[in-house]
Design an enzyme around this catalytic site. Structure first.
Site, PDB file in Angstrom:
ATOM      1  N   PRO A 120     -49.624 -43.973 131.073  1.00  0.00           N
ATOM      2  CA  PRO A 120     -49.164 -42.578 130.965  1.00  0.00           C
ATOM      3  C   PRO A 120     -49.344 -41.942 129.584  1.00  0.00           C
ATOM      4  CG  PRO A 120     -47.303 -44.069 130.844  1.00  0.00           C
ATOM      5  CD  PRO A 120     -48.516 -44.934 131.058  1.00  0.00           C
ATOM      6  N   LYS A 123     -49.471 -45.262 124.333  1.00  0.00           N
ATOM      7  CA  LYS A 123     -50.268 -45.820 123.238  1.00  0.00           C
ATOM      8  C   LYS A 123     -51.277 -44.790 122.730  1.00  0.00           C
ATOM      9  CE  LYS A 123     -49.636 -50.340 125.283  1.00  0.00           C
ATOM     10  NZ  LYS A 123     -49.104 -49.807 126.575  1.00  0.00           N
ATOM     11  N   ARG A 146     -51.791 -40.478 137.891  1.00  0.00           N
ATOM     12  CA  ARG A 146     -51.476 -40.993 136.553  1.00  0.00           C
ATOM     13  C   ARG A 146     -52.190 -40.167 135.479  1.00  0.00           C
ATOM     14  NH1 ARG A 146     -49.454 -46.042 135.674  1.00  0.00           N
ATOM     15  NH2 ARG A 146     -50.968 -46.537 134.074  1.00  0.00           N
ATOM     16  N   ASP A 168     -62.880 -44.857 136.256  1.00  0.00           N
ATOM     17  CA  ASP A 168     -62.576 -46.281 136.164  1.00  0.00           C
ATOM     18  C   ASP A 168     -63.381 -46.795 134.970  1.00  0.00           C
ATOM     19  OD1 ASP A 168     -62.538 -49.025 136.362  1.00  0.00           O
ATOM     20  OD2 ASP A 168     -62.608 -49.039 138.554  1.00  0.00           O
ATOM     21  N   ASP A 184     -55.624 -51.946 126.951  1.00  0.00           N
ATOM     22  CA  ASP A 184     -54.299 -52.401 127.389  1.00  0.00           C
ATOM     23  C   ASP A 184     -54.464 -52.645 128.889  1.00  0.00           C
ATOM     24  OD1 ASP A 184     -51.527 -52.963 127.118  1.00  0.00           O
ATOM     25  OD2 ASP A 184     -51.096 -51.038 128.055  1.00  0.00           O
ATOM     26  N   CYS A 234     -49.066 -56.928 129.262  1.00  0.00           N
ATOM     27  CA  CYS A 234     -47.630 -57.223 129.236  1.00  0.00           C
ATOM     28  C   CYS A 234     -47.370 -58.473 130.080  1.00  0.00           C
ATOM     29  CB  CYS A 234     -46.790 -56.029 129.688  1.00  0.00           C
ATOM     30  SG  CYS A 234     -47.242 -55.354 131.274  1.00  0.00           S
TER      31      CYS A 234
END
Lengths: 295, 156
Positions: A120, A123, A146, A168, A184, A234
């Site tokens: 979103p 970063k 998103r 993508d 990320d 994460c």
């Protein structure tokens, strides 16, 4: 939410870290995390935000390793979202661990940076703030909903010089070339509360691995030689982190640039020296960060 | 009276009227002149004031400007002062000093780090600062109260 950890995760954690560390990780995963915010220095000063929190009688703590991060004590998310500083984009709700990749990126003026999975926008906007809106960022997001969220956040946070692409990132043309790349990567979320959801399955880990590998390959293709990128997830599972790096980096003559450990951040053992894996704890989500140079 | 006498009287009256009108006109013009003069006077005075204001203002403003500039100048570095500042902030500080030193040559700020003084090559210095470490940042002022030196020490 009932906090029940899937059996297969216990096994994976014990295999990877041993019994003692596994227990510590489980304890950390079960901890209720406080809200944390990042001061958006494009719109407000750190002390200014602290003064405003004082006026609202909101208790907070500073974070030694990052002045822009603030830990909110005993407040619900809604209370923070009702504040003008939130509505005006002067702060951004962001976990402490997820602030690390943009810091490691060190975005600088006029650098041409790709954020491969931008939404979103936490970063991305952090990189804008760190470079004082002077870096040129391409923010890629494949999901339309998103993407809208990303655009909204960029606008709200006063982010400039960001080119948003609905794409993508795996399909980006090899014609592109960037000074720096932040990947990320989508992951199982094994370091976060996602483990308590039905979404968290072994199949998700396998799917994530495939995407991570493809994204990393693309990143290293379009990263300029001699330049650096950051890979983060994460997840605290090596199959989504070190194993991905081991599979891909040698093919692109890429190497790890060691990240210095921050002593205030609890870390887990890693199998690639110089990478950082944050241990889930009272303050931190589990998180993996690697800095890579393409030689 | 004869017709010729009447004509002379009429002419005299007309001359008198014209003379009176002339005097009135002249007076008006003079007044207008006075207004103009006054206006010009005012303008001049204002200009003088302006000059006075400018020079006075220059002095006053100059003082204010100096104070403002001093405040504005120092405020660019002051937020980074502290006993334990993160590496990101220290890098931002060095960036700020670098911008200053390339823009205001007569008001350079020296950065001391690791026993070495830097006024140039600050980008090189920035690269040696670790984003994962903490630093103590102290400043020194010159006699005009401008920050002229920043000392950075790594904190264990």
């Amino acid at each position: 939410m009932e906090k029940k950890i899937p059996k297969f995760l216990y096994e994976k954690l014990e295999n990877q870290y041993g019994k003692e560390i596994k227990e510590k990780v489980i304890e950390g995963l079960l901890e209720e995390k406080p809200l944390t915010i990042r001061v958006n220095t494009l719109k407000a000063g750190i002390q200014e935000i602290k003064d405003k929190l004082d006026r609202e009688h909101i208790n907070y703590n500073s974070v030694e390793w990052y002045d822009e991060a603030i830990i909110i004590e005993n407040e619900k998310e809604q209370r923070i979202q009702d504040l003008d500083i939130y509505k005006n984009g002067e702060i951004y709700l962001q976990s402490l661990s997820s602030m690390i990749p943009a810091i490691v990126m060190e975005p600088k003026k006029d650098e041409n940076i790709l954020d491969m999975t931008s939404a979103p926008g936490g970063k991305t906007t952090q990189m804008c703030a760190l470079s004082k809106n002077e870096a040129m960022i391409t923010a890629c997001e494949k999901n339309k909903i998103r993407l809208e969220r990303l655009k909204y956040n960029l606008e709200k946070q006063g982010a400039k010089r960001v080119n948003v692409m609905m794409e993508d990132a795996r399909k980006l043309d090899d014609y592109f070339s960037f000074d720096k790349i932040l990947l990320d990567a989508p992951c199982s979320g094994s370091g976060t509360e996602n483990i308590f959801t039905q979404n968290f399955t072994e199949e998700l880990i396998n799917r994530s691995r495939k995407t991570q590998e493809e994204l990393l390959k693309k990143a290293l293709k379009i990263l300029k030689k001699g330049n650096v990128m950051v890979y983060s997830t994460c997840s605290i599972l090596k199959e989504e982190n070190e194993e991905i790096l081991n599979n891909v980096l040698p093919k692109f003559n890429a190497k790890i640039v060691p990240i210095e450990n921050i002593k205030q951040i609890p870390i887990l053992p890693v199998t690639i020296e110089g990478t950082v894996c944050v241990c889930p704890s009272k303050l931190y989500e589990g998180f993996f960060v690697a800095k890579i140079i393409k030689e | 009276m004869r017709n010729s006498d009447n004509s002379i009287v009429t002419i005299l009256i007309l001359v008198a009227i014209i003379a009176v009108l002339g005097v009135l006109f002249a007076l008006r013009v003079m007044n207008a002149g006075n207004v103009n003069t006054n206006t010009q006077g005012q303008v001049t005075e204002e200009l003088n004031k302006g000059n006075a204001g400018t020079s006075g203002g220059s002095q006053v403003q100059g003082t204010q400007t100096n104070e403002m500039t001093e405040q504005a100048f120092n405020s660019r570095f002051a937020p980074y002062i502290g006993q334990r500042r993160d590496g990101v902030s220290v890098k931002k500080l060095i960036d700020e000093v670098n911008k200053n030193n390339t823009t205001y040559k007569n008001r350079n700020v020296t950065v001391e780090y690791g026993g070495t003084n830097y006024t140039n090559n600050l980008i090189g210095l920035s690269d040696t600062i670790s984003i994962m470490s903490q630093y103590e940042v102290k400043v020194e002022y010159n006699e005009d109260r401008y920050i002229n030196k920043i000392t950075i020490n790594k904190v264990d």
